[in-house]
Design a protein around this motif. Structure first.
Motif, PDB file in Angstrom:
ATOM      1  N   UNK A 326       0.840  -1.207   0.000  1.00 31.65           N
ATOM      2  CA  UNK A 326       0.000   0.000   0.000  1.00 31.65           C
ATOM      3  C   UNK A 326       0.872   1.254   0.000  1.00 31.65           C
ATOM      4  N   UNK A 327       1.957   1.243   0.783  1.00 33.30           N
ATOM      5  CA  UNK A 327       2.805   2.429   0.861  1.00 33.30           C
ATOM      6  C   UNK A 327       3.499   2.683  -0.475  1.00 33.30           C
ATOM      7  N   UNK A 328       3.963   1.634  -1.116  1.00 35.97           N
ATOM      8  CA  UNK A 328       4.632   1.797  -2.413  1.00 35.97           C
ATOM      9  C   UNK A 328       3.655   2.367  -3.436  1.00 35.97           C
ATOM     10  N   UNK A 329       2.454   1.769  -3.487  1.00 32.67           N
ATOM     11  CA  UNK A 329       1.439   2.265  -4.423  1.00 32.67           C
ATOM     12  C   UNK A 329       1.081   3.715  -4.102  1.00 32.67           C
ATOM     13  N   UNK A 330       0.995   4.031  -2.809  1.00 32.41           N
ATOM     14  CA  UNK A 330       0.619   5.389  -2.407  1.00 32.41           C
ATOM     15  C   UNK A 330       1.659   6.390  -2.883  1.00 32.41           C
ATOM     16  N   UNK A 354      -5.772  15.034 -10.350  1.00 31.10           N
ATOM     17  CA  UNK A 354      -5.881  15.450  -8.952  1.00 31.10           C
ATOM     18  C   UNK A 354      -6.526  14.337  -8.122  1.00 31.10           C
ATOM     19  N   UNK A 355      -7.541  13.674  -8.717  1.00 29.34           N
ATOM     20  CA  UNK A 355      -8.185  12.542  -8.035  1.00 29.34           C
ATOM     21  C   UNK A 355      -7.186  11.431  -7.772  1.00 29.34           C
ATOM     22  N   UNK A 356      -6.341  11.155  -8.781  1.00 32.04           N
ATOM     23  CA  UNK A 356      -5.325  10.109  -8.622  1.00 32.04           C
ATOM     24  C   UNK A 356      -4.399  10.466  -7.468  1.00 32.04           C
ATOM     25  N   UNK A 357      -3.955  11.745  -7.443  1.00 30.23           N
ATOM     26  CA  UNK A 357      -3.032  12.165  -6.391  1.00 30.23           C
ATOM     27  C   UNK A 357      -3.683  12.034  -5.015  1.00 30.23           C
ATOM     28  N   UNK A 358      -4.969  12.403  -4.936  1.00 29.66           N
ATOM     29  CA  UNK A 358      -5.636  12.307  -3.632  1.00 29.66           C
ATOM     30  C   UNK A 358      -5.813  10.862  -3.187  1.00 29.66           C
ATOM     31  N   UNK A 359      -6.008   9.952  -4.161  1.00 30.88           N
ATOM     32  CA  UNK A 359      -6.036   8.536  -3.787  1.00 30.88           C
ATOM     33  C   UNK A 359      -4.719   8.157  -3.120  1.00 30.88           C
ATOM     34  N   UNK A 360      -3.628   8.731  -3.620  1.00 30.33           N
ATOM     35  CA  UNK A 360      -2.316   8.462  -3.015  1.00 30.33           C
ATOM     36  C   UNK A 360      -2.255   8.919  -1.568  1.00 30.33           C
TER      37      UNK A 360
END
Lengths: 551, 264
Positions: A326-330, A354-360
């Protein structure tokens, strides 16, 4: 055959479990299902066609909201006002263990129902869908939301898969809502093909996990995982489990639009109507984060029991794996999302990145919560609460952003950032509203986005200080900080175009004034973004109530 | 699929074969033939496995869409044979009914009705083929390694598990589990399947509405409100690397040509 396996006893048990235990907690979902049927029935008779499907859907969702709120009340019992230690998740298993009903379920369902109310009002104002498409549109939206409610409460691998599919398949059709438009059809096709691939990969991963552990019920899987020893010996199950876990992560990452499974997101958002983008970016994301929490905590922790401490220690390796993935994907998601947002000229594509970044950012909070689970249960709950708070503010921020895009499209006939140039000269109110939303998305004080980001980063910091996965979390903290700075530039560029650039010569229509129905909607969505930045303790108490699920 | 097959090899040949070998004694006339000592279960398993894998490869290798669909029918049918061999009659029957009987017949009809001359043949470029082969082979290698790395899946089974009959399966679908858990499975967590059984009907209804919406080509009584905003939708997705200034010159209404509208 022993007496307790008598068929009559079994039937009575099932009947009691279904009618007395499960269905009362399933009322919000039942309302959604009933509304879907009503929407379709109203198309049968010419008289009933006069009923506006939007308001019918709104009525059904309000019922759903009422029952979701009722569940929160009975579960919380006002406990969120007291200290964190007093909170009880009130965990119950529904339908023989297929679903889990606890504070996270109640919170996410309330969030989804509340979002739907705002969303339907927004679609009524923005005019997509029109009367003719309304029944189909709202049926698809409610059907997808039903799947999202199940995502938030899945407790069994079968339900995990079914819920993801129930949320995804109607979304494919929603992406193709603007029929006959090339970009829209392309978006729907791309989404469906990627989605089918991701579903296949996830299903294979789920079957590997179930094959190794001998069950699909997540708490039982966790106990089986805890009892596994010599996983990494030659001939052990470690590799099969790891590959299964990675494949499930790929499926979840697709729903979260996490890098490297994010390709569909910008194309779908750009091709579909802004209204659909709002639905996908808020509701779908909230449900996916809830499902990630469910799977991560379902497999990485065990409920209270006599040998709780022993089992939690035995699951350390599982949690280490989950946190790593999860951390790597984030970190990847956050960085690539923010970097790719730079070159965008279309507002919807910018919001997609921006949505992608917020998922991170949200996944950073999940990683911290799982990392802390083995170290300090209270801190882990706070981390889950931070993620839930983020989701709560994210509803308003992103819905407001997409609402502004959709309403400006209605008046300016364009979704390009360049076409917003110089709007401040004619419509200062809209520019201020956009500014508030974008600054909140950056995460600057005193707006809601700042509190959300602060809470998530502080829970990552907490896991650094408690030495839970310290090196990884330190990296996450640095990546998150750098990304916030990066995001400053592309959000502010939009504001710069709106304020400093001269208006285009060929602009024919003005944007809508703030004193109008669309303006009132934007104001209603922007006010919470400001007020939640100042009076945030109420929502945070709710979020802490949701965090109590991580017992 | 290959990973699953690897699992099946161990379980099938070691667990079920001994029982079948004792059940099906070769007829006296066969005893005189040189095939007397053949383990028919293994032979059938290898046959079905080879058919499933071979036709799966053929699906990928074929250029013609109709042939691809037909090969897929054979591949999925052979997989159903594998399920029958493993003693899972219900899954085997479902595989035949749903995939071979339902989905694929629909697929073949769809392909035959819609495929026009330029769309029938699908030719991938050689670079695409190489890339796909490399990606597929590495995934296969990874999955095979994972499947074969588990000792428990390679060891001969100690006990033959009787396959559940239709009654416990039907009871499980209405939420009551009357079957006894197989030995060695973890305690607890045995749920009935009433919720998925019921909720999937809502899902199918919603998906049907979505499919009907997308397929419908009814003439609209009123022009769509969204058709007024045609220029808002870019014809082509804006390339991510486009510099910010370039697209500002996009002519308003440039997307009009892409409009077919709902009124076909």
């Amino acid at each position: 055959m022993n007496p307790d396996r008598n068929l009559g006893t079994l039937l009575d048990g099932t009947l009691h479990d279904t009618l007395a235990v499960s269905l009362p907690h399933f009322r919000p979902e039942l309302c959604l299902a009933a509304t879907i049927v009503l929407l379709l029935l109203c198309r049968m008779l010419p008289v009933l066609r006069l009923v506006d499907s939007g308001f019918l859907a709104l009525g059904g969702v309000l019922f759903s909201l009422f029952f979701a709120w009722n569940d929160v009340l009975t579960l919380g019992g006002g406990a969120w006002a007291s200290s964190l230690g007093d909170l009880l998740a009130g965990r119950q298993e529904l339908f023989g263990g297929l679903l889990a009903f606890d504070s996270l379920t109640a919170y996410i369902r309330l969030l989804l129902a509340g979002f739907l109310v705002l969303f339907i009002l927004f679609t009524k104002v923005s005019g997509i869908p029109d009367r003719e498409d309304g029944a189909d549109f709202y049926t698809l939206v409610l059907g997808a939301t039903l799947g999202m409610c199940l995502m938030a409460s899945a407790n069994h691998l079968l339900m995990v898969f079914m819920a993801v599919e129930m949320a995804s398949v109607p979304s494919y059709a929603l992406a193709g809502l603007l029929k006959g438009r090339k970009a829209s059809s392309e978006a729907a096709l791309k989404y469906a093909v990627y989605g089918a691939g991701a579903a296949g990969v996830m299903l294979y991963g789920l079957s590997l996990l179930a094959g190794v552990l001998g069950t699909c019920h997540m708490p039982t899987m966790a106990r089986a995982l805890a009892s596994l020893d010599s996983m990494w010996m030659p001939g052990g199950t470690g590799m099969a489990l790891a590959i299964g876990g990675l494949m499930v992560a790929a499926g979840l990452a697709f729903k979260l639009s996490a890098v490297p499974f994010h390709f569909w997101c910008p194309d779908v958002f750009a091709g579909a109507a802004a209204e659909v983008g709002a639905f996908l970016s808020v509701a779908s994301k909230a449900a996916a984060i809830a499902l990630l929490l469910r799977v991560a905590f379902g497999l990485g922790t065990t409920g209270s029991g006599p040998d709780h401490a022993v089992q939690m220690a035995a699951l350390g390796e599982t949690r280490h794996f989950i946190v790593g993935v999860v951390a790597l994907l984030a970190a990847l998601t956050c960085t690539l999302g923010n970097l790719a947002a730079y070159g965008q000229t279309n507002m919807k594509r910018l919001l997609a990145y921006s949505t992608i970044a917020h998922a991170g950012y949200l996944m950073m909070g999940v990683a911290a919560a799982v990392a802390l689970a083995g170290r300090d249960a209270g801190a882990s709950r706070s981390a889950v609460a931070a993620v839930c708070f983020y989701l709560g503010t994210y509803v308003f921020m992103n819905l407001a952003a997409f609402a502004i895009v959709a309403l400006l499209r209605n008046s300016l006939r364009s979704e390009e950032i360049a076409s917003y140039a110089g709007l401040i000269r004619t419509n200062p109110g809209i520019v201020v509203a956009t500014g508030v939303v974008l600054v909140s998305l950056i995460g600057l004080p005193p707006l809601a986005g700042f509190i959300s980001k602060f809470l998530v980063f502080s829970s990552v910091m907490e896991s650094v200080s408690l030495d839970a996965e310290r090196p990884l979390m330190l990296v996450l903290l640095v990546v998150g900080g750098i990304n916030t700075v990066i995001s400053l530039f592309y959000y502010l560029r939009v504001l710069k175009v709106m304020t400093f650039d001269p208006p285009p010569a060929d602009r024919t229509a003005d944007a809508f004034p703030l004193v109008s129905i669309p303006g009132a909607l934007v104001t209603a969505l922007v006010v919470p973004v400001v007020s939640l930045g100042i009076f945030w303790s109420g929502l945070y108490a709710f979020a802490r109530f949701a965090g109590a699920f991580a017992s | 699929m290959t990973g699953m097959l690897a699992m099946d090899i161990s379980s099938l040949t070691d667990v079920i074969v001994p029982t079948l070998a004792t059940t099906f004694r070769p007829a006296p006339i066969l005893a005189a033939l040189p095939v007397a000592g053949v383990n028919w279960h293994s032979v059938l398993f290898l046959l079905f496995a080879a058919l499933a894998c071979g036709f799966a490869v053929a699906v990928v290798a074929a250029d013609n869409v109709v042939r691809m669909a037909l090969y897929l029918v054979f591949s999925l049918g052979a997989t159903a044979g594998l399920f029958f061999l493993a003693g899972a009659e219900f899954i085997g029957a479902m595989q035949l009914m749903i995939y071979v009987g339902g989905t694929l017949v629909l697929l073949v009809f769809g392909v035959m009705l819609t495929a026009q001359a330029p769309l029938v043949a699908i030719k991938a470029s050689s670079s695409d083929r190489t890339l796909a082969a490399v990606a597929g082979a590495s995934l296969l290698a990874l999955l095979l390694t994972a499947a074969f790395s588990v000792d428990a899946w390679m060891a001969p089974g100690s006990e033959v598990v009787p396959a559940p009959s239709a009654t416990p399966l039907g009871m499980a679908l209405i939420g009551v589990r009357v079957d006894t858990p197989p030995p060695g499975s973890p305690a607890g967590g045995r749920a009935g399947y009433m919720l998925p059984f019921e909720i999937v009907s809502v899902h199918l209804l919603v998906v049907l509405v979505g499919a009907a919406y997308l397929a419908r080509a009814k003439r609209r009584k009123t022009p769509r409100a969204i058709d007024a905003v045609a220029s808002a939708m870019p014809v082509e997705p804006v390339v991510a690397s486009t510099a910010s200034g370039v697209a500002s010159g996009r002519p308003a209404g440039g997307a009009k040509s892409a409009l077919v509208g709902g009124g076909r």
